[in-house]
Design a protein around this motif. Structure first.
Motif, PDB file in Angstrom:
ATOM      1  N   VAL B 237       0.837  -1.198   0.000  1.00 60.70           N
ATOM      2  CA  VAL B 237       0.000   0.000   0.000  1.00 60.70           C
ATOM      3  C   VAL B 237       0.874   1.251   0.000  1.00 60.70           C
ATOM      4  O   VAL B 237       0.592   2.223  -0.711  1.00 60.70           O
ATOM      5  CB  VAL B 237      -0.953  -0.013   1.212  1.00 60.70           C
ATOM      6  CG1 VAL B 237      -1.668   1.319   1.340  1.00 60.70           C
ATOM      7  CG2 VAL B 237      -1.968  -1.136   1.069  1.00 60.70           C
ATOM      8  N   ALA B 240       2.269   1.800  -3.322  1.00 61.69           N
ATOM      9  CA  ALA B 240       1.205   2.316  -4.179  1.00 61.69           C
ATOM     10  C   ALA B 240       0.998   3.809  -3.943  1.00 61.69           C
ATOM     11  O   ALA B 240       0.821   4.584  -4.894  1.00 61.69           O
ATOM     12  CB  ALA B 240      -0.090   1.550  -3.917  1.00 61.69           C
ATOM     13  N   SER B 266       0.176   1.849  -9.325  1.00 65.95           N
ATOM     14  CA  SER B 266      -0.326   2.016  -7.961  1.00 65.95           C
ATOM     15  C   SER B 266      -1.690   1.358  -7.789  1.00 65.95           C
ATOM     16  O   SER B 266      -1.952   0.735  -6.759  1.00 65.95           O
ATOM     17  CB  SER B 266      -0.353   3.503  -7.569  1.00 65.95           C
ATOM     18  OG  SER B 266      -1.128   4.217  -8.464  1.00 65.95           O
ATOM     19  N   VAL B 270      -2.500  -1.844  -5.215  1.00 63.28           N
ATOM     20  CA  VAL B 270      -3.543  -1.862  -4.183  1.00 63.28           C
ATOM     21  C   VAL B 270      -4.367  -3.141  -4.306  1.00 63.28           C
ATOM     22  O   VAL B 270      -4.681  -3.793  -3.303  1.00 63.28           O
ATOM     23  CB  VAL B 270      -4.442  -0.611  -4.304  1.00 63.28           C
ATOM     24  CG1 VAL B 270      -5.655  -0.741  -3.388  1.00 63.28           C
ATOM     25  CG2 VAL B 270      -3.647   0.630  -3.951  1.00 63.28           C
ATOM     26  N   TRP B 274      -4.681  -6.023  -1.510  1.00 66.19           N
ATOM     27  CA  TRP B 274      -5.964  -6.523  -1.001  1.00 66.19           C
ATOM     28  C   TRP B 274      -6.002  -8.045  -1.085  1.00 66.19           C
ATOM     29  O   TRP B 274      -6.415  -8.735  -0.155  1.00 66.19           O
ATOM     30  CB  TRP B 274      -7.107  -5.879  -1.780  1.00 66.19           C
ATOM     31  CG  TRP B 274      -8.392  -6.640  -1.721  1.00 66.19           C
ATOM     32  CD1 TRP B 274      -9.191  -6.788  -0.628  1.00 66.19           C
ATOM     33  CD2 TRP B 274      -9.012  -7.357  -2.778  1.00 66.19           C
ATOM     34  NE1 TRP B 274     -10.280  -7.552  -0.948  1.00 66.19           N
ATOM     35  CE2 TRP B 274     -10.205  -7.922  -2.263  1.00 66.19           C
ATOM     36  CE3 TRP B 274      -8.703  -7.572  -4.120  1.00 66.19           C
ATOM     37  CZ2 TRP B 274     -11.057  -8.690  -3.037  1.00 66.19           C
ATOM     38  CZ3 TRP B 274      -9.548  -8.335  -4.891  1.00 66.19           C
ATOM     39  CH2 TRP B 274     -10.711  -8.885  -4.350  1.00 66.19           C
TER      40      TRP B 274
END
Lengths: 462, 349
Positions: B237, B240, B266, B270, B274
């Motif tokens: 993250v 990103a 980016s 993400v 996830w």
């Protein structure tokens, strides 16, 4: 689902076959330096662009619907027969890429480079069709798995699941059917123009090329149709009984043209031809044909479903036979005089052939799907087990929305096509009389006219 | 083992759809906000030109996601589509309207009609990603488990709404970045600043939503929240976020080509973060990758099909994007279609 599939299937012939026919015309244009052929190919590719876009959205929705409506089927069988869809997804991907290059390559690519880049298009389309038909053939003759104690599939054998007995007959029948349909529909457009007195080379070429393709394939389809019916007879006897309205297993079974089956097994209406059904199924009146009563009532289509499948089948066969006559008529004139038939009736029939073909595509689909009732996976899963448990009321609302959306989209699609062809015709006629084609509100209501000189030859026009 | 590989393929396809499809949705988002026919004329012209050659290809990723889902993980497919019935049905309707709206707008020439198709296209460009995002958010909360019946609760909670909004914002960001680059490519100088401003604005919105999301998911989606705020998830993250900031800077420096790379990077990161945060679950704390996996022979075949497909589809895909960015792809103009060839004179008068 039935409705969206039924709508989508009408677009399929063009998705699979229009690129092939367009490329054929394109080839002719390049090979002979024929400007008329090139113009036709360009215009058809503009139609292809809109058609493909609509096809892609209806197709995407179908894969959603498999989940929204048949979660039970996908949950249990997805890993057995889903691979066909996997092949289809990639083939479709390839088709989308190639079609983008082909459609947008007209202006800047070298003519032959452009043609060669478009050439794999029909192959990709055929591969996609293979994946889908493989999945459907599996639903008709499921293979490639064993069932464990609780009825779940184990020991999946992917090769057997893809190459099921029905795959061959279904696939070739499908491929030839869609090319044929696209051929007759495109030719039909020019037949109408011909009837209205537009007898120029443009219309002659636009008619001859697709019609010849279709006419050559018609007898082929006749043989294939016969072979698929016999495969159904061997692999899915109950379905065969439904499409031919055979009630009791027997030899010397008569053939019914149309007619209606009642729940007690009697048949009213229709034309009865003694012995013919047995002869068609096994080349001899002694052939034993399995009847609907060979399985319990819960395992076979109801009388109404059987009648629907039977009618769809008969309509398909009847139209197929008529098209055969039309193709012979055309072939006869061509052999005799190397020219199109002169009769106006020929062109009237040709104009109708396209619509009739679409009807047979729809009928063929109804035959295979309704004839399989009550099974969604033949002899393994009932429709009722596969369907979502979402309340029927919300499904009906959804169906209502979907029907409205589809009617609007398909209506708008047709309107746009008619608009395009009308615009072209006016342009052509305007050019003939020496005037330039005027257009009402300009080419580009969006966007500025001259972008800048560096933007290329199109100078910012749409 | 093999199921992990297929799970990676699935995640990669989702990331690809988020980037490719997301860019398109973003273009639709800006089409919606472009204003009236007169004021929105130039942005819409750019959006039409930029999207036209590639939008169909971008859309096909979704079909691939669904196919891998039901072939590789039939139970997951059944669960998601049963529990998330309504949002997915709405997203499907949105998809039809969007594609049809865009496709029909091009050849339509009367302004009123174009407006209708344009509105349909633009509105559904916002609705569809919202619902898809809401579905993902709902899955992350763990409200869904195999056997869950469809209910509003699973997709109308705080996490779902935030996820939906974040998805829309991310598509708007991608769309704006790509359109800035396209504006430069098409020499539309005035539109460069126009879309650059919008890219920055959407980045700001994303930041705000991310902070809100952090608070909301703290107890609503505990498992994924933990995965994203620690270890490898957090690292991805952060990378990103750096990528997004770099995008903003690159846009300022007019290096729009590179900005596209960092923006896509980016968003993809993400998505991957996830996916990693959910490990080993496909649906947090109720369905693991190995529980959901289909027959292993099928999975091996699916991998084989995937490999063959990468070989077959990869080169044309690269060719398409290269031709597109090189400006070799142009729509047929009306003039091309109307230019009348010889041979139109009646044959036998």
């Amino acid at each position: 689902m039935a409705f969206t599939l039924g709508s989508h299937i009408l677009l399929v012939p063009f998705g699979v076959a229009l690129p092939a026919i367009t490329l054929l015309m394109h080839y002719r244009g390049l090979r002979k330096g024929d400007a008329v052929a090139l113009l036709l190919a360009r215009r058809w590719s503009a139609v292809m662009a809109v058609q493909f876009a609509i096809g892609i959205v209806t197709g995407t929705v179908l894969s959603f619907e498999l989940g929204l409506l048949w979660p039970g089927m996908m949950g249990r069988w997805g890993d057995v027969f889903g691979l066909g869809f996997g092949v289809e997804a990639w083939a479709f991907f390839l088709e989308a890429i190639l079609i983008a290059i082909y459609l947008y390559g007209w202006r800047r690519l070298k003519p032959w480079t452009h043609f060669w880049l478009g050439l794999p298009l029909p192959l990709a389309a055929l591969m996609g069709a293979f994946g889908i038909v493989a999945a459907n053939a599996w639903m008709n003759t499921p293979r490639g798995f064993d069932l464990d104690a609780s009825g779940n599939p184990v020991d999946v054998d992917v090769r057997k699941a893809i190459f099921t007995p029905m795959l061959g007959p279904e696939y070739w029948h499908f491929v030839v059917g869609v090319v044929l349909t696209a051929g007759y529909v495109v030719a039909g457009v020019y037949a109408v123009g011909w009837l209205r007195g537009r007898r120029d080379r443009y219309h002659r070429l636009g008619f001859t090329v697709p019609f010849s393709v279709a006419a050559i394939l018609t007898p082929v389809q006749f043989v294939l149709g016969d072979s698929i019916a016999r495969s159904v007879f061997h692999e899915q006897p109950v379905k065969f009984a439904a499409t031919e309205l055979v009630w009791k297993t027997d030899t010397h079974v008569p053939e019914y043209m149309f007619g209606r089956l009642h729940p007690d097994g009697t048949i009213s209406g229709g034309i009865k031809i003694p012995q013919l059904d047995s002869i068609l199924a096994g080349f001899s009146p002694d052939t034993e044909v399995t009847g609907l009563t060979s399985v319990p009532a819960s395992d076979r289509p109801t009388a109404t479903q059987a009648t629907i499948a039977h009618w769809a089948f008969d309509i398909m066969v009847t139209i197929g036979s008529l098209l055969m006559l039309l193709a012979l008529w055309y072939g006869w004139c061509w052999l005799r005089r190397r020219d199109l038939p002169r009769s106006r009736w020929f062109f009237r029939c040709a104009a109708l052939a396209g619509g009739a073909c679409l009807l047979t595509v729809e009928c063929g689909w109804i035959t295979t799907e309704v004839g399989r009732q009550p099974w969604i996976v033949y002899e393994n899963m009932r429709v009722s087990e596969a369907v979502t448990d979402t309340p029927a009321s919300s499904l009906w609302v959804m169906l209502g929305i979907v029907v409205v959306v589809y009617v609007l989209v398909l209506g708008a699609f047709l309107a746009v096509l008619l608009k395009m062809s009308r615009g072209w015709r006016l342009a052509d006629e305007g050019a003939l009389s020496g005037a330039t084609a005027g257009d009402v509100e300009g080419d580009t209501p969006y966007g500025p006219r001259p972008l800048s000189t560096t933007a290329g030859v199109d100078g910012g026009r749409e | 083992m093999i199921e992990d590989a297929v799970a990676w393929v699935l995640l990669a396809a989702v990331a690809a759809y988020a980037c490719a499809g997301g860019t398109d949705y973003g273009a639709g988002f800006w089409d919606l906000l472009a204003g009236g026919a007169e004021r929105g004329r130039r942005p819409r012209w750019l959006i039409d030109h930029a999207m036209a050659p590639v939008w169909e290809t971008n859309n096909v990723w979704l079909i691939f996601v669904l196919v891998v889902m039901w072939t590789g993980f039939p139970v997951l497919f059944q669960t998601v589509f049963t529990a998330m019935w309504l949002p997915l049905a709405l997203a499907a309707v949105g998809l039809v309207l969007r594609g049809a709206g865009f496709a029909l707008r091009k050849p339509t020439r009367r302004l009123a009609r174009r407006r209708v198709y344009g509105v349909v296209f633009a509105v559904s460009s916002v609705v569809t990603p919202f619902f898809l995002g809401a579905v993902v958010g709902g899955l992350a909360t763990g409200r869904v488990a195999p056997g869950t019946k469809a209910s509003a609760d699973v997709w109308s909670n705080g996490t779902s709404v935030i996820a939906g909004l974040l998805t829309v914002a991310a598509t708007a960001f991608l769309g704006a970045v790509f359109l800035t680059a396209d504006a430069r490519r098409f020499d539309a100088v005035d539109l460069v600043g126009y879309f650059r401003l919008r890219a920055w604005a959407s980045l700001g919105v994303i930041a705000v939503l991310a902070v809100v999301g952090l608070v909301v998911t703290d107890d609503d989606a505990r498992y994924v929240h933990d995965g994203l705020t620690s270890g490898i998830g957090l690292a991805l993250v952060l990378v990103a976020a750096v990528g997004a900031l770099a995008t903003a800077a690159l846009l300022y420096r007019t290096a729009t080509g590179w900005a596209r790379v960092t923006a896509v990077g980016s968003v993809a990161l993400v998505v991957v973060a996830w996916g990693l945060a959910q490990r080993p679950y496909l649906i947090p704390t109720s369905l693991t990758v190995s529980q959901a996996a289909g027959a292993s022979t099928t999975l091996r075949w699916l991998m084989l099909v995937t490999v063959i497909a990468v070989v077959l589809v990869g080169p044309p895909l690269v060719l398409l994007y290269r031709l597109d960015t090189a400006g070799a792809l142009q729509p047929l103009t009306e003039a091309d279609l109307r230019r009348t060839a010889a041979g139109r004179e009646p044959e036998s008068p």
